[in-house]
Enzyme design. Structure first.
Site, PDB file in Angstrom:
ATOM      1  N   ARG A   1      43.437 -17.587  18.855  1.00  0.00           N
ATOM      2  CA  ARG A   1      44.632 -18.412  18.980  1.00  0.00           C
ATOM      3  C   ARG A   1      44.266 -19.976  18.422  1.00  0.00           C
ATOM      4  O   ARG A   1      43.130 -20.055  18.162  1.00  0.00           O
ATOM      5  CB  ARG A   1      45.103 -18.633  20.122  1.00  0.00           C
ATOM      6  CG  ARG A   1      45.725 -17.711  20.688  1.00  0.00           C
ATOM      7  CD  ARG A   1      46.079 -17.864  22.184  1.00  0.00           C
ATOM      8  NE  ARG A   1      45.140 -17.628  23.015  1.00  0.00           N
ATOM      9  CZ  ARG A   1      45.173 -17.767  24.622  1.00  0.00           C
ATOM     10  NH1 ARG A   1      46.366 -17.831  24.894  1.00  0.00           N
ATOM     11  NH2 ARG A   1      44.075 -17.635  25.305  1.00  0.00           N
TER      12      ARG A   1
ATOM     13  N   LYS B   1      42.149 -23.013  24.745  1.00  0.00           N
ATOM     14  CA  LYS B   1      41.188 -22.786  25.996  1.00  0.00           C
ATOM     15  C   LYS B   1      40.256 -23.940  26.351  1.00  0.00           C
ATOM     16  O   LYS B   1      40.114 -24.893  25.551  1.00  0.00           O
ATOM     17  CB  LYS B   1      40.239 -21.320  25.614  1.00  0.00           C
ATOM     18  CG  LYS B   1      40.947 -20.227  25.589  1.00  0.00           C
ATOM     19  CD  LYS B   1      41.856 -19.779  26.851  1.00  0.00           C
ATOM     20  CE  LYS B   1      40.981 -19.417  27.834  1.00  0.00           C
ATOM     21  NZ  LYS B   1      41.702 -19.304  29.105  1.00  0.00           N
TER      22      LYS B   1
ATOM     23  N   TYR C   1      44.326 -25.670  28.340  1.00  0.00           N
ATOM     24  CA  TYR C   1      44.247 -24.800  29.522  1.00  0.00           C
ATOM     25  C   TYR C   1      42.875 -25.254  30.071  1.00  0.00           C
ATOM     26  O   TYR C   1      41.836 -24.966  29.360  1.00  0.00           O
ATOM     27  CB  TYR C   1      44.387 -23.298  29.091  1.00  0.00           C
ATOM     28  CG  TYR C   1      45.646 -22.834  28.851  1.00  0.00           C
ATOM     29  CD1 TYR C   1      46.829 -22.804  29.830  1.00  0.00           C
ATOM     30  CD2 TYR C   1      45.970 -22.348  27.729  1.00  0.00           C
ATOM     31  CE1 TYR C   1      48.108 -22.384  29.471  1.00  0.00           C
ATOM     32  CE2 TYR C   1      47.157 -21.907  27.504  1.00  0.00           C
ATOM     33  CZ  TYR C   1      48.266 -21.743  28.339  1.00  0.00           C
ATOM     34  OH  TYR C   1      49.579 -21.244  28.090  1.00  0.00           O
TER      35      TYR C   1
ATOM     36  N   HIS D   1      41.796 -24.565  33.808  1.00  0.00           N
ATOM     37  CA  HIS D   1      41.675 -23.674  34.989  1.00  0.00           C
ATOM     38  C   HIS D   1      40.342 -24.177  35.631  1.00  0.00           C
ATOM     39  O   HIS D   1      39.393 -23.346  35.852  1.00  0.00           O
ATOM     40  CB  HIS D   1      41.345 -22.379  34.392  1.00  0.00           C
ATOM     41  CG  HIS D   1      42.896 -21.588  33.824  1.00  0.00           C
ATOM     42  ND1 HIS D   1      43.701 -21.431  34.296  1.00  0.00           N
ATOM     43  CD2 HIS D   1      42.789 -21.651  32.679  1.00  0.00           C
ATOM     44  CE1 HIS D   1      44.642 -20.943  33.775  1.00  0.00           C
ATOM     45  NE2 HIS D   1      44.163 -21.060  32.470  1.00  0.00           N
TER      46      HIS D   1
ATOM     47  N   GLU E   1      48.208 -25.745  32.702  1.00  0.00           N
ATOM     48  CA  GLU E   1      48.732 -24.932  33.655  1.00  0.00           C
ATOM     49  C   GLU E   1      49.128 -25.747  34.725  1.00  0.00           C
ATOM     50  O   GLU E   1      49.646 -25.050  35.751  1.00  0.00           O
ATOM     51  CB  GLU E   1      47.373 -23.978  34.039  1.00  0.00           C
ATOM     52  CG  GLU E   1      46.206 -24.801  34.624  1.00  0.00           C
ATOM     53  CD  GLU E   1      45.169 -25.171  33.808  1.00  0.00           C
ATOM     54  OE1 GLU E   1      43.979 -25.597  34.352  1.00  0.00           O
ATOM     55  OE2 GLU E   1      45.456 -25.378  32.675  1.00  0.00           O
TER      56      GLU E   1
ATOM     57  N   ASP F   1      55.278  -9.066  46.479  1.00  0.00           N
ATOM     58  CA  ASP F   1      55.218 -10.651  46.535  1.00  0.00           C
ATOM     59  C   ASP F   1      55.435 -11.231  48.027  1.00  0.00           C
ATOM     60  O   ASP F   1      56.039 -10.166  48.810  1.00  0.00           O
ATOM     61  CB  ASP F   1      56.297 -11.075  45.648  1.00  0.00           C
ATOM     62  CG  ASP F   1      56.206 -12.677  45.275  1.00  0.00           C
ATOM     63  OD1 ASP F   1      55.531 -12.651  44.302  1.00  0.00           O
ATOM     64  OD2 ASP F   1      56.675 -13.385  45.936  1.00  0.00           O
TER      65      ASP F   1
ATOM     66  N   ASP G   1      41.614 -16.183  35.248  1.00  0.00           N
ATOM     67  CA  ASP G   1      41.148 -17.590  34.841  1.00  0.00           C
ATOM     68  C   ASP G   1      41.016 -18.605  36.138  1.00  0.00           C
ATOM     69  O   ASP G   1      40.551 -19.212  35.964  1.00  0.00           O
ATOM     70  CB  ASP G   1      42.363 -17.972  33.801  1.00  0.00           C
ATOM     71  CG  ASP G   1      42.167 -17.679  32.438  1.00  0.00           C
ATOM     72  OD1 ASP G   1      40.904 -17.509  32.086  1.00  0.00           O
ATOM     73  OD2 ASP G   1      43.191 -17.697  31.609  1.00  0.00           O
TER      74      ASP G   1
ATOM     75  N   ASN H   1      40.859 -14.223  28.572  1.00  0.00           N
ATOM     76  CA  ASN H   1      41.964 -14.740  27.323  1.00  0.00           C
ATOM     77  C   ASN H   1      42.636 -13.586  26.747  1.00  0.00           C
ATOM     78  O   ASN H   1      42.714 -13.452  25.681  1.00  0.00           O
ATOM     79  CB  ASN H   1      41.261 -15.512  26.470  1.00  0.00           C
ATOM     80  CG  ASN H   1      40.169 -14.957  25.717  1.00  0.00           C
ATOM     81  OD1 ASN H   1      39.516 -14.172  26.003  1.00  0.00           O
ATOM     82  ND2 ASN H   1      40.088 -15.138  24.341  1.00  0.00           N
ATOM     83  N   MET H   2      43.432 -12.866  27.592  1.00  0.00           N
ATOM     84  CA  MET H   2      44.175 -11.769  27.046  1.00  0.00           C
ATOM     85  C   MET H   2      45.010 -11.878  25.809  1.00  0.00           C
ATOM     86  O   MET H   2      44.983 -11.359  24.921  1.00  0.00           O
ATOM     87  CB  MET H   2      44.674 -10.929  28.305  1.00  0.00           C
ATOM     88  CG  MET H   2      44.080 -10.475  29.348  1.00  0.00           C
ATOM     89  SD  MET H   2      44.825  -9.611  30.419  1.00  0.00           S
ATOM     90  CE  MET H   2      46.172  -8.425  29.879  1.00  0.00           C
TER      91      MET H   2
END
Length: 370
Positions: free
Chosen positions: A15, A75, A94, A96, A118, A198, A270, A300-301
């Site tokens: 990406r 990332k 991102y 994380h 995030e 959930d 992550d 990092n799908m």
């Protein structure tokens, strides 16, 4: 403002932070954009397209970091990038942090301003910059899980949707947020027998209304999870606590209760993963097997579908990038509560409490710096 787009150098991360269209908007607003050569190639965007959008192409990552006031990435910086980040430089990506102590300490030492995609949060508590990648990751979790259920790849040898006279695979989705909802939709669309769990009863009521009839909603608790894993063929971990480490809902001891060839896809990797045996993997080596259970834990799908992901990410991030560039991070975060919640580290201080708590490090309220 001078904005830099370095090339992503994490394993198989194809990406790029902004499309040429995003660069065009920055240039229209009077900003200067430097793009590292070939940064967009993996997503299908050439250097020529960035030049046509008004960017200047620089040959090395070092030059991009050296000149930029704001770095826009996909990332988190990896170790080789730590030394390139300058004091007072804004890094928007991102991060994380809560799952990566060395990164946290490196960014504190850099004296930069770290604004994490995030943890940007709207008043309704939704996470607008996580949504597009969560949508991609949720759908991919089923795509990948179905693939690894095949016998040659270590799975039980089950077709997700079954065929006439043969029951479909049982899919368990832990978490009813964006990732979990998209995973459940995808699995249901392929004909699987889906259960989604959930801890929020209102959320389960909503999911029961919108999801197909082959999706069951079940309250998430230790007992229900322990029972469900015994017959599930594909389990998707889709739990998120914004900015904090994910809780372990499946422990190492629970693997013995699963059928051999069960596939686990932990999208929460992550943030440390919601499956105890999870450890981050790459697209190059995506899986490992413990106790006969296949673990797919790629961190990092969405990087595997970079064209779709880059377009979706730019759609979400660009309005925030423009605010930061037009006003500067300080004014933008003073005026915009959503952006303010994205601040994690400011000039050597951790200003996002879940990150400080994760490593027992000093915390300083963000208001001290605005």
């Amino acid at each position: 403002m001078i904005v830099g787009l370095p090339k992503e150098i994490k394993n198989n991360e194809n990406r790029v932070a902004l499309t040429p269209g995003g660069v065009t908007e920055l240039v229209k607003n009077g900003h200067t954009v430097y793009v590292q050569a070939t940064a967009g190639n993996g997503s299908g965007f050439s250097d020529e397209e960035y030049k046509s959008a008004g960017a200047t192409i620089l040959p090395t990552i070092e030059e991009v970091y050296a000149i930029a006031e704001m770095i826009v990435k996909v990332k988190e910086p990896i170790e080789s990038e730590y030394k390139l980040i300058k004091p007072n430089q804004l890094v928007f990506t991102y991060f994380h942090f809560a799952s990566h102590e060395p990164l946290t300490k490196a960014m504190v030492a850099s004296n930069a301003v770290c604004l994490a995609y995030e943890t940007v949060e709207k008043k309704d508590r939704s996470l607008p910059l996580l949504v597009p990648m969560s949508e991609v990751a949720g759908r991919m979790a089923i795509q990948k899980g179905a693939n690894y259920l095949e016998k040659p790849l270590g799975g039980r040898g089950i077709l997700l949707g079954g065929v006439a006279g043969v029951a479909p695979a049982k899919v368990l989705v832990l978490g009813g947020g964006i990732v979990g909802t998209e995973a459940a939709k995808m699995a249901a669309g392929l004909g699987a027998d889906v259960t989604i769990m959930d801890i929020s009863l209102p959320r389960l009521r909503y999911l029961s209304d919108i999801l197909p009839a082959n999706v069951k909603t079940v309250m998430s608790n230790s007992y229900n999870i322990a029972q469900a894993i015994k017959s599930s063929n594909l389990i998707v971990g889709a739990v998120l606590i914004p900015g904090a480490k994910a809780p372990h809902l499946i422990t190492r001891a629970m693997l013995k209760d699963m059928q051999p060839g069960t596939v686990l896809v932990d999208v929460a990797v992550d943030q440390g993963g919601c499956i105890e045996t999870c450890k981050p993997t790459t697209h190059e080596n995506p899986t490992f097997v413990i106790d006969g259970v296949v673990h797919y834990c790629v961190a990092n799908m969405p990087g595997a579908v970079p064209y779709t992901s880059t377009l979706a990410l730019t759609n979400a991030t660009l309005p925030y990038v423009l605010k930061l560039a037009n006003q500067g991070w300080l004014t933008a975060c003073q005026k915009d509560e959503e952006l303010r919640k994205g601040l994690n580290v400011i000039n050597g201080n951790i200003v996002y409490k879940p990150v400080a708590d994760a490593f027992n490090m000093a915390y300083s309220p963000v208001e001290n710096y605005l």
